[in-house]
Design a protein around this motif. Sequence first.
Motif, PDB file in Angstrom:
ATOM      1  N   HIS A   1      -1.377  -5.065  -5.056  1.00  0.00           N
ATOM      2  CA  HIS A   1      -1.283  -3.192  -4.555  1.00  0.00           C
ATOM      3  C   HIS A   1      -2.797  -2.837  -4.820  1.00  0.00           C
ATOM      4  N   ARG A   2      -2.675  -1.917  -3.550  1.00  0.00           N
ATOM      5  CA  ARG A   2      -3.420  -1.584  -3.686  1.00  0.00           C
ATOM      6  C   ARG A   2      -3.721   0.250  -3.891  1.00  0.00           C
TER       7      ARG A   2
ATOM      8  N   ASN B   1       0.384   5.271  -5.778  1.00  0.00           N
ATOM      9  CA  ASN B   1      -0.022   3.980  -6.145  1.00  0.00           C
ATOM     10  C   ASN B   1       0.612   3.706  -7.427  1.00  0.00           C
TER      11      ASN B   1
ATOM     12  N   GLU C   1      -4.956  -6.430   3.941  1.00  0.00           N
ATOM     13  CA  GLU C   1      -4.306  -7.053   2.739  1.00  0.00           C
ATOM     14  C   GLU C   1      -4.561  -8.561   2.717  1.00  0.00           C
TER      15      GLU C   1
ATOM     16  N   HIS D   1      -3.830  10.296  -4.198  1.00  0.00           N
ATOM     17  CA  HIS D   1      -3.165   8.602  -4.232  1.00  0.00           C
ATOM     18  C   HIS D   1      -3.057   8.058  -5.210  1.00  0.00           C
TER      19      HIS D   1
ATOM     20  N   ASP E   1      -9.215   0.216  -4.290  1.00  0.00           N
ATOM     21  CA  ASP E   1     -10.768   0.036  -3.364  1.00  0.00           C
ATOM     22  C   ASP E   1     -12.105   0.338  -3.971  1.00  0.00           C
TER      23      ASP E   1
ATOM     24  N   ASN F   1       1.117  -1.234  -0.166  1.00  0.00           N
ATOM     25  CA  ASN F   1      -0.041   0.235   0.102  1.00  0.00           C
ATOM     26  C   ASN F   1       1.360   0.530  -0.010  1.00  0.00           C
TER      27      ASN F   1
END
Length: 412
Positions: free
Chosen positions: A99-100, A136, A394, A132, A157, A13
């Motif tokens: 990957h978030r 990422n 996670e 964000h 998300d 993250n």
Amino acid sequence: MEITEPMKILVINAGSSSIKYQLFDMQTEQALAAGLVERINEPNSRIKHRLLDGHHAGETVLDMPIENHHQGLSQVARLLMDDTVGVIRQPDEIDAVGHRAVHGGETFNQTSVIDEAVKKKMRALIPLAPLHNPANITGIEVAEQIFPKAVQVAVFDTAFHQTMPPAAYRYALPDELYQHHGIRAYGFHGTSHLYVSKVAADYLGQPANKTNLITAHLGNGCSICAVQGGQSVDTSMGLTPLAGLIMGTRSGDIDPGVLLFLQRKLNLSVDEADRLLNKKSGLQGICGLNDVRDIQNQQAEGNQSAELALEMYGYRIKKYIGAYLAVLGQVDGLIFTAGVGENSAYIRNLACRGLAPLGIELDRAKNEANSTGIREIQTESSRVKILVIPTNEELEIARQTWSTIRGGHYYE
Ligand code: ADP
């Protein structure tokens, strides 16, 4: 999910100045190691690393200059391969990196194996998540360099909420703002809402596609979701993670006219408005504190603004629970999760207060019992089950990564 060959998945993250990580062995779904690189390119940068194998308690903390994400993740790889605190011998042992990713817009309604085209689409979404998505993408590019043999996967998300119908996700704004600029509600915390809704359906012994739930994720950020037959049909966050519930430092829903008023009256700039709504509002704005534990302590000592902050926070959750009872019609379970949802009996009580006529009735003793793990906290006569379920975003990212690299589609 049965896995026959060894499979190690690193979950990352990446934020603008931090990288959180957890390494999973997917044969057992055990987290082997976890940690955090923080204050990248700032004074006092450091790495905290923990082995989670049950034999080595304690944390390794490395205070060291970390100028960029590449240096940070290189150090993580070094720690993961360390003789004493490591769990692998070489980077190639990591099969995949999950990957978030914060904003997938309408482009990503599924978890995706990352290639150049996916990265290009993620870059195109930067205007929707200017803070964000760039972080990422940096995390992905750095992981590609450090773990070149691993498959890179993006778990968004927003993806879980792509099943919302237009009546729920559209704003009553001129149509062209949606058509040309993608202005609509997307919703966030999707991995958490999905994870707890699957755990809840399992716990209730019902197939997810026949289970209706209201899931309340109450952490530093807070959102609530109406889940119908395993799919998100409405959620409280919107175009950005600012809408909906009152949060630690974010306002949640306010009359948009407030902004116009402040622009006219105080000449509020865009950056000032951003800071006001994201950093200086919410619980922090009302009582000067953002940590629910501290606020509860203050309330217990008779602090009136702490009391008001908690009342407002609980009342907003209750309003959304009422709204989602109406959206869903029939509800099997109300789920509380994340830091506040899992730990604060006080807030759960406020959120459910007065809802008995609607079928939601909290059992005081069960609510206040000190325990961890999944638990039921409703009375015998409550029509809706009320569950506390620890979230594990996670693990959800690791599971989705694993299933996606096998060609599975993750969302219904
Ligand atoms: P994040 O959204 O950053 O993952 P968490 O899910 O860890 O955050 O939630 C952080 C919030 O949980 C904080 O506001 C903290 O006050 C709250 N919290 C943690 N433990 C407790 C507790 N025992 N009682 C009340 N609130 C708690």
